[in-house]
Design an enzyme around this catalytic site. Structure first.
Site, PDB file in Angstrom:
ATOM      1  N   ASP A 120       0.843  -1.198   0.000  1.00 15.33           N
ATOM      2  CA  ASP A 120       0.000   0.000   0.000  1.00 15.33           C
ATOM      3  C   ASP A 120       0.881   1.251   0.000  1.00 15.33           C
ATOM      4  O   ASP A 120       2.000   1.232   0.533  1.00 15.33           O
ATOM      5  CB  ASP A 120      -0.895   0.018   1.241  1.00 15.33           C
ATOM      6  CG  ASP A 120      -1.976  -1.053   1.184  1.00 15.33           C
ATOM      7  OD1 ASP A 120      -2.273  -1.539   0.082  1.00 15.33           O
ATOM      8  OD2 ASP A 120      -2.518  -1.398   2.260  1.00 15.33           O
ATOM      9  N   TYR A 126       5.428  -9.007   8.458  1.00 21.60           N
ATOM     10  CA  TYR A 126       5.074  -7.603   8.639  1.00 21.60           C
ATOM     11  C   TYR A 126       5.128  -7.215  10.115  1.00 21.60           C
ATOM     12  O   TYR A 126       4.833  -8.031  10.995  1.00 21.60           O
ATOM     13  CB  TYR A 126       3.639  -7.335   8.155  1.00 21.60           C
ATOM     14  CG  TYR A 126       3.405  -7.565   6.696  1.00 21.60           C
ATOM     15  CD1 TYR A 126       3.547  -6.534   5.763  1.00 21.60           C
ATOM     16  CD2 TYR A 126       3.015  -8.822   6.219  1.00 21.60           C
ATOM     17  CE1 TYR A 126       3.308  -6.752   4.410  1.00 21.60           C
ATOM     18  CE2 TYR A 126       2.784  -9.043   4.874  1.00 21.60           C
ATOM     19  CZ  TYR A 126       2.929  -8.010   3.974  1.00 21.60           C
ATOM     20  OH  TYR A 126       2.695  -8.235   2.640  1.00 21.60           O
ATOM     21  N   ASP A 151      -7.908   1.259   7.096  1.00 27.80           N
ATOM     22  CA  ASP A 151      -6.692   1.821   7.681  1.00 27.80           C
ATOM     23  C   ASP A 151      -6.953   3.271   8.086  1.00 27.80           C
ATOM     24  O   ASP A 151      -8.002   3.840   7.775  1.00 27.80           O
ATOM     25  CB  ASP A 151      -5.493   1.707   6.728  1.00 27.80           C
ATOM     26  CG  ASP A 151      -5.706   2.428   5.403  1.00 27.80           C
ATOM     27  OD1 ASP A 151      -6.379   3.471   5.379  1.00 27.80           O
ATOM     28  OD2 ASP A 151      -5.196   1.931   4.375  1.00 27.80           O
ATOM     29  N   ARG A 185      -4.519  -5.278   6.671  1.00 27.58           N
ATOM     30  CA  ARG A 185      -5.626  -4.381   7.052  1.00 27.58           C
ATOM     31  C   ARG A 185      -6.855  -5.187   7.442  1.00 27.58           C
ATOM     32  O   ARG A 185      -7.547  -4.878   8.417  1.00 27.58           O
ATOM     33  CB  ARG A 185      -6.002  -3.483   5.872  1.00 27.58           C
ATOM     34  CG  ARG A 185      -5.076  -2.336   5.607  1.00 27.58           C
ATOM     35  CD  ARG A 185      -5.543  -1.542   4.410  1.00 27.58           C
ATOM     36  NE  ARG A 185      -5.297  -2.219   3.148  1.00 27.58           N
ATOM     37  CZ  ARG A 185      -6.090  -2.133   2.084  1.00 27.58           C
ATOM     38  NH1 ARG A 185      -7.205  -1.440   2.148  1.00 27.58           N
ATOM     39  NH2 ARG A 185      -5.778  -2.751   0.961  1.00 27.58           N
TER      40      ARG A 185
END
Length: 296
Positions: A39, A67, A81, A172
């Site tokens: 993103d 992550y 988000d 997300r």
């Protein structure tokens, strides 16, 4: 032309396509591809394939990712988000144990609904394009795997964790699902990819660093040769007398090699000058090794 992989550290504000476009200008070559999108506001490891190594893009996209993510409980947005529009706010009345139980319940395989703001296509149109038109459509669930969740830290209403997951997992949406399980909602506030496809943050380089290396004519110091991606495969050398067969991409018999081969193994093939040629697979019905991917 440069052939190999660059471990790029993507900074916030760039799309993955932006990174590729900027690299084309820095490196002065067109044949460049990335190995899985991040993103625009996310940061971290983005392996980029150059030249003939672009044949590795699909292969590298299919691997595990790691992550470091942060979420805010009690807040829902249309994009899942913090950069989206707030759609709902709730009080956060949950205990530490409830949060831990909810978070770790997602370890393993689960059916995830992808976010509306994503590049997945429905009826030939990307979901985020439909979302920008104010449309919300039903999305099919997709199986994803959360291999590990580590380093969970609570700083309510914020929670932070490291997630190791399969290809196709939306972090997300993992945060959204944790929020739903806790009945208070959640949205992602930060995301950094710390590892992907065997590449790690510690070995990554920003676009500015790569540009500096190009100016100093030192870029090859950080380009990973394609054969290093296959470090787990046995390697074999083809005899010089069969070089023409090799360079033409033809299948190879067992007696083409300088050393004996096991027909159960996938092979990393070189010529007698040490050039990496490609990856070959044995086919019983033909009694020969056939090229899967050629890089030379």
């Amino acid at each position: 032309m440069i052939n190999g992989i660059l471990n790029v550290y993507k900074e916030p504000g760039f799309t993955s396509h932006d990174v590729v476009a900027k690299l084309r200008g820095i490196i002065k070559q067109k044949k460049i591809g990335h190995t899985g999108t991040l993103d625009p506001q996310a940061t971290g490891v983005l392996p980029v394939c150059l030249g003939k190594a672009t044949k590795l893009c699909d292969m590298l996209t299919d691997t595990k990712k790691e992550y470091r993510a942060s979420f805010c409980l009690g807040l829902k947005t249309d994009t899942e988000d913090i950069w989206g529009t707030v759609t709902e706010e709730s009080e956060v009345n949950v205990s530490k144990k409830q949060i831990e139980d909810a978070v770790f319940s997602f370890v393993g395989e689960y059916e995830q609904v992808p976010p509306m703001y994503s590049a997945l296509k429905v009826g030939g149109k990307k979901l985020y394009e439909l979302a920008r038109e104010g449309k919300v459509i039903e999305r099919k669930t997709r199986p994803v795997t959360i291999f590990e969740i580590n380093d969970l830290r609570l700083d309510l209403p914020d929670i932070h964790m490291t997630v190791v997951c399969s290809k196709g997992t939306y972090i997300r949406s993992l945060g959204r699902d944790i929020g739903e399980k806790l009945e208070c909602g959640a949205c992602m506030t930060a995301l950094e990819r710390t590892a992907a496809s065997g590449f790690y943050k510690s070995g990554s380089h920003t676009l500015e660093e790569i540009e500096e290396l190009m100016r100093e004519d030192r870029i090859m110091e950080v380009v990973i040769p394609p054969d290093q991606i296959f470090s787990d495969l046995p390697e074999r050398t083809v005899k010089k007398q069969y070089a023409k067969i090799l360079y033409n991409g033809n299948p190879l018999k067992k007696d083409c090699f300088t050393l004996p081969v096991s027909t159960e193994q996938r092979l990393k093939i070189y010529d007698e000058d040490g050039h990496f040629i490609g990856i070959y697979d044995w086919k019983d019905q033909k009694s020969m090794y056939f090229p899967d991917k050629i890089f030379y």
